[in-house]
Design a protein around this motif. Structure first.
Motif, PDB file in Angstrom:
ATOM      1  N   MET A 119       0.866  -1.180   0.000  1.00  0.00           N
ATOM      2  CA  MET A 119       0.000   0.000   0.000  1.00  0.00           C
ATOM      3  C   MET A 119       0.899   1.225   0.000  1.00  0.00           C
ATOM      4  O   MET A 119       1.671   1.433   0.939  1.00  0.00           O
ATOM      5  CB  MET A 119      -0.888  -0.006   1.252  1.00  0.00           C
ATOM      6  N   SER A 120       0.822   2.029  -1.067  1.00  0.00           N
ATOM      7  CA  SER A 120       1.768   3.138  -1.228  1.00  0.00           C
ATOM      8  C   SER A 120       1.066   4.407  -1.686  1.00  0.00           C
ATOM      9  O   SER A 120      -0.005   4.358  -2.300  1.00  0.00           O
ATOM     10  CB  SER A 120       2.850   2.773  -2.258  1.00  0.00           C
ATOM     11  N   GLN A 121       1.703   5.540  -1.398  1.00  0.00           N
ATOM     12  CA  GLN A 121       1.218   6.811  -1.921  1.00  0.00           C
ATOM     13  C   GLN A 121       1.452   6.855  -3.426  1.00  0.00           C
ATOM     14  O   GLN A 121       2.479   6.388  -3.926  1.00  0.00           O
ATOM     15  CB  GLN A 121       1.931   7.976  -1.233  1.00  0.00           C
ATOM     16  N   ASP A 122       0.494   7.452  -4.133  1.00  0.00           N
ATOM     17  CA  ASP A 122       0.523   7.416  -5.592  1.00  0.00           C
ATOM     18  C   ASP A 122       1.279   8.613  -6.170  1.00  0.00           C
ATOM     19  O   ASP A 122       0.693   9.553  -6.710  1.00  0.00           O
ATOM     20  CB  ASP A 122      -0.910   7.376  -6.136  1.00  0.00           C
ATOM     21  N   TYR A 123       2.581   8.567  -6.015  1.00  0.00           N
ATOM     22  CA  TYR A 123       3.473   9.499  -6.718  1.00  0.00           C
ATOM     23  C   TYR A 123       4.827   8.819  -6.831  1.00  0.00           C
ATOM     24  O   TYR A 123       4.964   7.646  -6.466  1.00  0.00           O
ATOM     25  CB  TYR A 123       3.524  10.867  -6.033  1.00  0.00           C
ATOM     26  N   SER A 124       5.807   9.513  -7.369  1.00  0.00           N
ATOM     27  CA  SER A 124       7.068   8.865  -7.748  1.00  0.00           C
ATOM     28  C   SER A 124       7.686   8.057  -6.617  1.00  0.00           C
ATOM     29  O   SER A 124       8.092   6.898  -6.817  1.00  0.00           O
ATOM     30  CB  SER A 124       8.061   9.918  -8.253  1.00  0.00           C
ATOM     31  N   TRP A 125       7.772   8.637  -5.413  1.00  0.00           N
ATOM     32  CA  TRP A 125       8.400   7.926  -4.303  1.00  0.00           C
ATOM     33  C   TRP A 125       7.616   6.671  -3.939  1.00  0.00           C
ATOM     34  O   TRP A 125       8.185   5.586  -3.768  1.00  0.00           O
ATOM     35  CB  TRP A 125       8.518   8.846  -3.086  1.00  0.00           C
ATOM     36  N   GLY A 126       6.290   6.780  -3.838  1.00  0.00           N
ATOM     37  CA  GLY A 126       5.480   5.632  -3.474  1.00  0.00           C
ATOM     38  C   GLY A 126       5.544   4.522  -4.503  1.00  0.00           C
ATOM     39  O   GLY A 126       5.632   3.333  -4.163  1.00  0.00           O
ATOM     40  N   ARG A 127       5.502   4.885  -5.780  1.00  0.00           N
ATOM     41  CA  ARG A 127       5.554   3.863  -6.831  1.00  0.00           C
ATOM     42  C   ARG A 127       6.938   3.209  -6.898  1.00  0.00           C
ATOM     43  O   ARG A 127       7.044   1.995  -7.109  1.00  0.00           O
ATOM     44  CB  ARG A 127       5.150   4.466  -8.178  1.00  0.00           C
ATOM     45  N   ASN A 128       7.982   3.999  -6.721  1.00  0.00           N
ATOM     46  CA  ASN A 128       9.321   3.409  -6.673  1.00  0.00           C
ATOM     47  C   ASN A 128       9.461   2.468  -5.480  1.00  0.00           C
ATOM     48  O   ASN A 128      10.102   1.413  -5.569  1.00  0.00           O
ATOM     49  CB  ASN A 128      10.377   4.505  -6.592  1.00  0.00           C
ATOM     50  N   SER A 129       8.864   2.850  -4.360  1.00  0.00           N
ATOM     51  CA  SER A 129       8.921   2.017  -3.163  1.00  0.00           C
ATOM     52  C   SER A 129       8.234   0.675  -3.404  1.00  0.00           C
ATOM     53  O   SER A 129       8.761  -0.386  -3.049  1.00  0.00           O
ATOM     54  CB  SER A 129       8.244   2.737  -1.989  1.00  0.00           C
ATOM     55  N   ALA A 130       7.047   0.728  -4.006  1.00  0.00           N
ATOM     56  CA  ALA A 130       6.305  -0.503  -4.263  1.00  0.00           C
ATOM     57  C   ALA A 130       7.064  -1.411  -5.227  1.00  0.00           C
ATOM     58  O   ALA A 130       7.125  -2.637  -5.039  1.00  0.00           O
ATOM     59  CB  ALA A 130       4.925  -0.169  -4.827  1.00  0.00           C
ATOM     60  N   ALA A 131       7.654  -0.812  -6.269  1.00  0.00           N
ATOM     61  CA  ALA A 131       8.401  -1.608  -7.247  1.00  0.00           C
ATOM     62  C   ALA A 131       9.627  -2.249  -6.612  1.00  0.00           C
ATOM     63  O   ALA A 131       9.942  -3.423  -6.868  1.00  0.00           O
ATOM     64  CB  ALA A 131       8.813  -0.727  -8.424  1.00  0.00           C
ATOM     65  N   ALA A 132      10.327  -1.483  -5.771  1.00  0.00           N
ATOM     66  CA  ALA A 132      11.520  -2.021  -5.119  1.00  0.00           C
ATOM     67  C   ALA A 132      11.157  -3.131  -4.136  1.00  0.00           C
ATOM     68  O   ALA A 132      11.872  -4.131  -4.015  1.00  0.00           O
ATOM     69  CB  ALA A 132      12.267  -0.903  -4.403  1.00  0.00           C
ATOM     70  N   MET A 133      10.038  -2.967  -3.434  1.00  0.00           N
ATOM     71  CA  MET A 133       9.608  -4.004  -2.502  1.00  0.00           C
ATOM     72  C   MET A 133       9.265  -5.284  -3.254  1.00  0.00           C
ATOM     73  O   MET A 133       9.632  -6.391  -2.826  1.00  0.00           O
ATOM     74  CB  MET A 133       8.397  -3.523  -1.705  1.00  0.00           C
ATOM     75  N   GLN A 134       8.577  -5.154  -4.374  1.00  0.00           N
ATOM     76  CA  GLN A 134       8.237  -6.339  -5.161  1.00  0.00           C
ATOM     77  C   GLN A 134       9.497  -7.058  -5.629  1.00  0.00           C
ATOM     78  O   GLN A 134       9.584  -8.291  -5.560  1.00  0.00           O
ATOM     79  CB  GLN A 134       7.381  -5.948  -6.366  1.00  0.00           C
ATOM     80  N   GLU A 135      10.478  -6.296  -6.069  1.00  0.00           N
ATOM     81  CA  GLU A 135      11.736  -6.895  -6.513  1.00  0.00           C
ATOM     82  C   GLU A 135      12.428  -7.628  -5.366  1.00  0.00           C
ATOM     83  O   GLU A 135      12.947  -8.737  -5.532  1.00  0.00           O
ATOM     84  CB  GLU A 135      12.647  -5.809  -7.073  1.00  0.00           C
ATOM     85  N   GLY A 136      12.428  -6.994  -4.178  1.00  0.00           N
ATOM     86  CA  GLY A 136      13.065  -7.621  -3.028  1.00  0.00           C
ATOM     87  C   GLY A 136      12.361  -8.889  -2.586  1.00  0.00           C
ATOM     88  O   GLY A 136      13.002  -9.886  -2.231  1.00  0.00           O
ATOM     89  N   VAL A 137      11.032  -8.865  -2.604  1.00  0.00           N
ATOM     90  CA  VAL A 137      10.257 -10.045  -2.215  1.00  0.00           C
ATOM     91  C   VAL A 137      10.499 -11.190  -3.198  1.00  0.00           C
ATOM     92  O   VAL A 137      10.707 -12.342  -2.801  1.00  0.00           O
ATOM     93  CB  VAL A 137       8.758  -9.688  -2.143  1.00  0.00           C
TER      94      VAL A 137
END
Length: 409
Positions: free
Chosen positions: A183-201
């Motif tokens: 669950m992330s805020q919908d702007y550059s930082w939030g989307r980058n965070s979600a993408a990085a978390m998915q990669e890490g998982v």
């Protein structure tokens, strides 16, 4: 818009003194080059006094003003007193630019600090050359700020997105979970965070089932919470009033009880934990940039002095603002100048002691080489507090400089 100059006779008697428009205009009129010997160091504090990031902005302001008061008590920096001119960025990039431009052009402030978000920081960075100013990014984590959008006059003192997620990746290795929702805020930082978390998982053999986003300023998260049915882990990348609303409503919905663990990316800031007092947050994890419990001499001295003056411990955001000011002051001392371009050169490669221990400003991209932390929410004296559990040094989290960063000489 508020203009103040902070001067003091001591840390415990800091005062706020109005600066007249005529005096400011006279100082700003010279433009270019170094200031006359003895002229004050003028700081433009561009902080969010309104909007969803107002609580974070208040903490930033407190950290900056404490740093200035402390420095002035000791005689200033490089023989000069420090003045702070502040303005409301209104939690928007346009508001940040308007505030900074007025403080720079009207009041003659050449050193900018205080932007909470990466978009606001990027918008100001693009104007630094024309303003003949230098900026400290003490909160913004977007990789591009020290990558393709790096700037010879911008210095980041918090960690990058990659540093944050390398620390979370370290934690995931010791805490592997099969299924996650984000669950992330919908702007550059939030989307980058979600993408990085998915990669890490995925690197740990897990998967992300749902990746949800909500615009900045969302007050009702019912539509998002209804989709979070449960699993092994829930990752939350949010801050400000958005994080407060999400956690309060999630507790009401009973959402978090459906997950084995909840991990935040700066979501459990001091401001969030002050606002969400429910003890059911205890046990949740958070990647964080700094916290009052960090164990090093610089942090302990800062916490003691700040607590003595204000009657309460500094928040994590106040600590990051203080670190930003420590960095700027170290650069001015090194340069023995208040010309922004000269100070920028003084900062490059500079090693100094800070509230994160001994740190270095990397010359290649202006990213501070400093540790990153993972903490867990605990009940301390009846309050939710983030207690640091792991410290990851920059050698384990900071990647090599991005080749797309080309700093102008």
């Amino acid at each position: 818009m508020r203009r103040t100059a902070l001067r003091l006779c001591g840390v415990l008697c800091a005062g706020v003194v109005a600066v007249t428009a005529s005096a400011c205009a006279g100082s700003a009129a010279g433009g270019g080059g170094d200031a006359a010997e003895g002229d004050p160091i003028k700081i433009a504090l561009v902080f969010d006094a309104s909007g969803p990031n107002a609580a974070l902005g208040a903490s930033q302001k407190a950290g900056v003003e404490f740093a200035v008061a402390e420095a002035n008590e000791k005689g200033g920096i490089a023989g000069r007193k420090i003045e702070v001119y502040s303005a409301d960025a209104q939690s928007t990039p346009d508001g940040a630019v308007a505030a900074a431009q007025q403080l720079v052009q009207r009041d003659g402030a050449k050193f900018i600090i205080g932007m909470v978000t990466s978009p606001a920081t990027l918008a100001i960075s693009q104007r630094l050359e024309s303003w003949d100013a230098l900026a400290i990014a003490d909160q913004a984590q977007l990789n591009d700020l020290t990558g393709k959008n790096c700037n010879a006059r911008l210095f980041r003192t918090t960690q990058s997105d990659t540093m944050s997620f390398n620390s979370i990746g370290r934690w995931l290795k010791d805490n592997p979970l099969a299924t996650w929702d984000t669950m992330s805020q919908d702007y550059s930082w939030g989307r980058n965070s979600a993408a990085a978390m998915q990669e890490g998982v995925q690197a740990q053999g897990g998967r992300v089932d749902k990746a949800l986003f909500a615009p900045i300023g969302t007050s009702d998260f019912a539509a998002n919470l209804s989709q979070l049915a449960g699993g092994d882990g829930l990752f939350v990348s949010s801050n400000g009033s958005d994080a407060v609303n999400f956690f309060k409503q999630g507790l009401d919905f009973g959402t978090f009880a459906n997950y084995k663990t909840v991990v935040g990316n700066t979501a459990f800031s001091s401001a969030t934990l002050d606002a969400v007092t429910d003890p059911r947050l205890a046990g949740m994890w958070n990647q964080n940039t700094w916290a009052p419990g960090v164990d090093n001499p610089g942090a302990k001295a800062f916490v003691e002095a700040y607590t003595t003056k204000t009657g309460k411990a500094p928040t994590d955001v106040a600590g990051l603002a203080y670190l930003g000011m420590q960095t700027l002051f170290a650069g001015i001392e090194k340069a023995q100048s208040i010309d922004p371009k000269t100070v920028a050169k003084g900062l490059e490669g500079l090693e100094f002691d800070s509230i994160k221990g001994k740190v270095t400003m990397r010359a290649a991209d202006h990213q501070l080489e400093a540790p990153v932390y993972m903490g867990q929410v605990e009940q301390v004296d009846g309050q939710n507090r983030l207690v640091e559990k792991f410290t990851y040094p920059a050698s384990e989290t900071l990647p090599p400089p991005d080749g797309s960063c080309q700093l102008a000489s």
